[in-house]
Design a protein around this motif. Structure first.
Motif, PDB file in Angstrom:
ATOM      1  N   ARG A 214      18.562  12.133 -10.316  1.00  0.00           N
ATOM      2  CA  ARG A 214      19.812  12.702  -9.601  1.00  0.00           C
ATOM      3  C   ARG A 214      19.612  14.212  -9.510  1.00  0.00           C
ATOM      4  O   ARG A 214      20.420  14.988  -8.634  1.00  0.00           O
TER       5      ARG A 214
ATOM      6  N   PHE B  21      35.335   6.558  -3.389  1.00  0.00           N
ATOM      7  CA  PHE B  21      34.340   7.549  -3.861  1.00  0.00           C
ATOM      8  C   PHE B  21      35.211   8.734  -4.357  1.00  0.00           C
ATOM      9  O   PHE B  21      36.531   8.820  -3.923  1.00  0.00           O
TER      10      PHE B  21
ATOM     11  N   PHE C 160      29.705   1.221  -9.804  1.00  0.00           N
ATOM     12  CA  PHE C 160      29.635   0.135  -8.820  1.00  0.00           C
ATOM     13  C   PHE C 160      30.434  -0.256  -7.696  1.00  0.00           C
ATOM     14  O   PHE C 160      30.590  -0.324  -6.700  1.00  0.00           O
TER      15      PHE C 160
ATOM     16  N   THR D  94      28.453   7.523  -9.416  1.00  0.00           N
ATOM     17  CA  THR D  94      29.626   6.837  -8.881  1.00  0.00           C
ATOM     18  C   THR D  94      29.625   5.278  -9.421  1.00  0.00           C
ATOM     19  O   THR D  94      28.184   4.718  -9.362  1.00  0.00           O
TER      20      THR D  94
ATOM     21  N   GLN E  62      23.979  15.539  -3.934  1.00  0.00           N
ATOM     22  CA  GLN E  62      23.468  15.103  -5.358  1.00  0.00           C
ATOM     23  C   GLN E  62      23.518  16.671  -6.230  1.00  0.00           C
ATOM     24  O   GLN E  62      23.741  16.377  -7.505  1.00  0.00           O
TER      25      GLN E  62
ATOM     26  N   ARG F 203      16.929   7.693 -14.128  1.00  0.00           N
ATOM     27  CA  ARG F 203      17.900   7.695 -13.036  1.00  0.00           C
ATOM     28  C   ARG F 203      18.641   9.085 -13.071  1.00  0.00           C
ATOM     29  O   ARG F 203      19.023   9.807 -12.321  1.00  0.00           O
TER      30      ARG F 203
ATOM     31  N   ARG G 179      34.323   1.579  -1.587  1.00  0.00           N
ATOM     32  CA  ARG G 179      34.384   2.785  -0.875  1.00  0.00           C
ATOM     33  C   ARG G 179      35.501   3.743  -1.514  1.00  0.00           C
ATOM     34  O   ARG G 179      36.177   4.346  -0.776  1.00  0.00           O
TER      35      ARG G 179
ATOM     36  N   ARG H 208      22.819  14.250   2.373  1.00  0.00           N
ATOM     37  CA  ARG H 208      22.744  12.965   1.399  1.00  0.00           C
ATOM     38  C   ARG H 208      21.996  13.681   0.297  1.00  0.00           C
ATOM     39  O   ARG H 208      22.225  13.545  -0.917  1.00  0.00           O
TER      40      ARG H 208
ATOM     41  N   CYS I  10      26.077   8.173  -0.113  1.00  0.00           N
ATOM     42  CA  CYS I  10      24.820   7.521  -1.091  1.00  0.00           C
ATOM     43  C   CYS I  10      24.167   8.425  -2.024  1.00  0.00           C
ATOM     44  O   CYS I  10      23.841   7.979  -3.065  1.00  0.00           O
ATOM     45  N   GLY I  11      24.500   9.657  -1.530  1.00  0.00           N
ATOM     46  CA  GLY I  11      23.740  10.577  -2.809  1.00  0.00           C
ATOM     47  C   GLY I  11      24.633  10.591  -3.919  1.00  0.00           C
ATOM     48  O   GLY I  11      23.773  11.149  -4.666  1.00  0.00           O
TER      49      GLY I  11
ATOM     50  N   LEU J 130      25.544   7.954  -5.316  1.00  0.00           N
ATOM     51  CA  LEU J 130      25.580   6.565  -5.967  1.00  0.00           C
ATOM     52  C   LEU J 130      25.173   6.549  -7.420  1.00  0.00           C
ATOM     53  O   LEU J 130      25.462   5.839  -8.342  1.00  0.00           O
ATOM     54  N   GLY J 131      24.415   7.572  -7.984  1.00  0.00           N
ATOM     55  CA  GLY J 131      23.704   7.775  -9.204  1.00  0.00           C
ATOM     56  C   GLY J 131      25.055   8.052 -10.160  1.00  0.00           C
ATOM     57  O   GLY J 131      24.733   7.960 -11.353  1.00  0.00           O
TER      58      GLY J 131
ATOM     59  N   ALA K  14      32.070   2.279  -5.610  1.00  0.00           N
ATOM     60  CA  ALA K  14      31.329   2.609  -4.549  1.00  0.00           C
ATOM     61  C   ALA K  14      31.524   1.490  -3.558  1.00  0.00           C
ATOM     62  O   ALA K  14      31.481   1.710  -2.094  1.00  0.00           O
ATOM     63  N   VAL K  15      31.271   0.202  -4.028  1.00  0.00           N
ATOM     64  CA  VAL K  15      31.451  -0.939  -3.185  1.00  0.00           C
ATOM     65  C   VAL K  15      32.886  -0.846  -2.393  1.00  0.00           C
ATOM     66  O   VAL K  15      32.876  -1.379  -1.372  1.00  0.00           O
TER      67      VAL K  15
END
Lengths: 266, 281
Positions: B97, B136, B128, B126, B180, B93, B134, B176, B120-121, B123-124, B131-132
């Motif tokens: 990234r 960030f 969980f 951030t 990264q 993972r 929002r 996106r 979403c780019g 998320l690796g 992110a959920v």
């Protein structure tokens, strides 16, 4: 170009052999006759029932909301509470089961366990499950709530799993490629794709649960069904009529509300 | 260089200071035939490389195997010296990234907003719950705004992606991948669903952002003129093997015939250097 035979065209028969087709028709006809003969048609009982039917339908024309109003109101409130609480709890519980039962998200052992659990939840009719819970927890709304939760998880879990298996895999793959962990992939790649369908189905399940709450009340699991069966047992067809009218009205209301919610949410 | 007539330029294929080294890569789906048959090449920092070949030659599979979205059957893939084929889940993972990927059909989440798709780019890196909810990182949000501005999508942050045109969606996909902050860009047929003008705009954008940030890119393109115009170096796959690795100027009739077959080249379906048909510039 062949044009002369165009008018004579027929689709090919689904069963190729003409003999098999004739045998199937004859067999079906014979079975229907035997089935009708086997049913014990009793004219005397039908006549007796017709008199009761006149009483019953007569009661329909004179709905009585007043005499048993406190029982009816308590039953309706209980049914509504059972329906809302069970649908909410069932929705929350169906998400892990539904995700676990989606072949494209989890390893085969998790898939097998979740699919198996969902199959068990859906194996028996709500009335049978209600009888079981009434035997376990006694008469009342809690048995009804548990029954509706089990039914909701079985229903929504299966449909959520099917919806997840049909999602567009590309966004999920893009999140995998970005190094996102499993939970984030589910939250951003899967749930946004299936949530409209699941919310629609949950609203539909809300309708079903309200109807079911009336049915399971007949076996002692609380709600308006218990009030209904009591009114039937007392031959108070006017109260029965009032209860049925209220159930139908509530379902109409639920239809209108869920339609508006669906338009707003989706 | 592999079977590349007249393309023996110094520096091509050198593993020294490379971003990506692919060595003898084999990919086999199930028990079927090999889709990739011992592909080897390297990518230098800031190098933009076009990947061409007929349908089914293994171009997309090669990109996906580098990302390990399909598992290589054998061979080696090294990103900045890190061997990817043996990494466990967590390390993989982290490695992913460092590789931004742009997809053929955008691969956006249509019901989410442009900003959410770009973020979403991240998320690796951030959490969980962060992110959920929002929430960030501010730096990521600022970078997302900067990238959207760079992509010509200023003011589109809160638009849902299913309201965008194909070209706009592809630009969101590029943003996106870029958020990264990758070492390498893997681009899978970015112009497949676009008209010729939009294709040129998207390729110009990809090429420019790679140059601006010194980013290496491996770009799978079915359009040979576009590959020639935007990629100084070309890799050509034929039936899972590297049939050409060299400068785009060396992409002769003979090479294109070897890659696409005589019929395609003779009928100008694949334009050759002397042919005007299908040229993008």
């Amino acid at each position: 170009m062949r044009t002369e035979a165009a008018g004579a065209w027929r689709p090919p028969p689904r069963i190729a052999s003409a003999t098999t087709r004739r045998l199937l028709v004859l067999g079906g006809g014979a079975y229907t006759v035997i089935a009708l003969v086997t049913i014990d048609v009793d004219a005397a009982r039908m006549a007796e029932g017709a008199a009761r039917a006149v009483d019953f339908f007569g009661g329909w024309l004179r709905p009585d909301f007043v005499t048993r109003w406190s029982d009816i109101r308590a039953g309706l409130v209980e049914s509504l509470a059972m329906t809302l609480a069970a649908t909410a709890a069932g929705f929350v519980l169906s998400v892990p089961f539904g995700l676990g039962a989606a072949r494209n998200l989890v390893p085969p052992p998790v898939y097998a366990v979740c699919r198996g659990a969902l199959a068990v939840f859906r194996a028996f009719h709500e009335v049978l499950v209600a009888i079981l819970f009434v035997a376990m927890f006694g008469f009342g709304a809690f048995a009804g709530f548990m029954t509706l939760v089990v039914a909701t998880v079985g229903f929504l879990g299966k449909l959520l799993a099917e919806a997840v298996e049909e999602i567009d895999a590309a966004p999920l793959e893009a999140l995998t490629a970005a190094g996102a962990p499993w939970l984030s992939r589910i939250a951003f790649g899967v749930l946004p794709q299936v949530m409209p369908r699941i919310l629609g189905l949950t609203l539909y399940r809300l309708d079903i649960n309200f109807r079911e709450s009336a049915i399971i009340g007949l076996v002692g699991a609380g709600g308006i069904g218990a009030t209904l069966i009591t009114a039937f047992a007392r031959y108070e067809f006017e109260s029965v009529s009032a209860i049925l009218i209220l159930i139908i009205s509530m379902l109409f209301l639920a239809e209108v509300v869920s339609g508006r919610l669906r338009r707003r949410l989706l | 260089m592999t079977a590349s007539p007249g393309s023996d330029l110094d520096g091509y294929g050198s593993a020294e200071h490379s971003v990506l080294e692919v060595e003898d890569l084999v990919v086999r789906y199930g028990t079927g035939a090999d889709v990739l048959r011992g592909v080897s090449f390297t990518l230098a920092p800031a190098e933009i490389v076009g990947l061409i070949g007929a349908s089914g030659a293994g171009k997309s599979t090669l990109l996906r195997a580098v990302q390990r979205l399909v598992e290589p059957s054998s061979g080696s893939v090294r990103l900045g010296g890190t061997e990817l084929t043996t990494l466990g889940t967590t390390e993989l993972r982290s490695a992913r990234r460092r590789m931004g990927m742009i997809f053929q059909e955008h691969a956006l989440i249509d019901r989410l907003s442009v900003m959410e798709n770009v973020l979403c780019g991240t998320l690796g890196r951030t959490g969980f719950w962060q992110a959920v909810r929002r929430r960030f990182d501010e730096a990521d949000v600022s970078e997302a705004f900067r990238l959207l501005h760079r992509m010509g999508l200023e003011g589109f942050e809160d638009r849902r992606c299913d309201e965008l045109s194909g070209g706009q969606k592809q630009r969101v996909g590029i943003a996106r991948a870029l958020i990264q902050n990758p070492d390498l860009l893997l681009v899978d047929e970015p112009t497949a669903s676009l008209d010729p003008a939009a294709s040129v705009r998207i390729m110009t954008l990809i090429s420019d952002v790679c140059r601006e940030s010194g980013l290496a890119a491996l770009i799978n393109l079915h359009d040979v003129p576009l590959a020639r115009r935007f990629c100084p170096r070309i890799l050509a796959l034929h039936e899972g093997r590297l049939a050409f690795d060299g400068p785009s100027l060396d992409l002769t009739d003979d090479v294109l015939t070897a890659v696409y077959g005589e019929e395609a080249v003779e009928s100008h379906v694949v334009p050759t250097p002397g042919s005007e048909v299908g040229r993008a510039d």
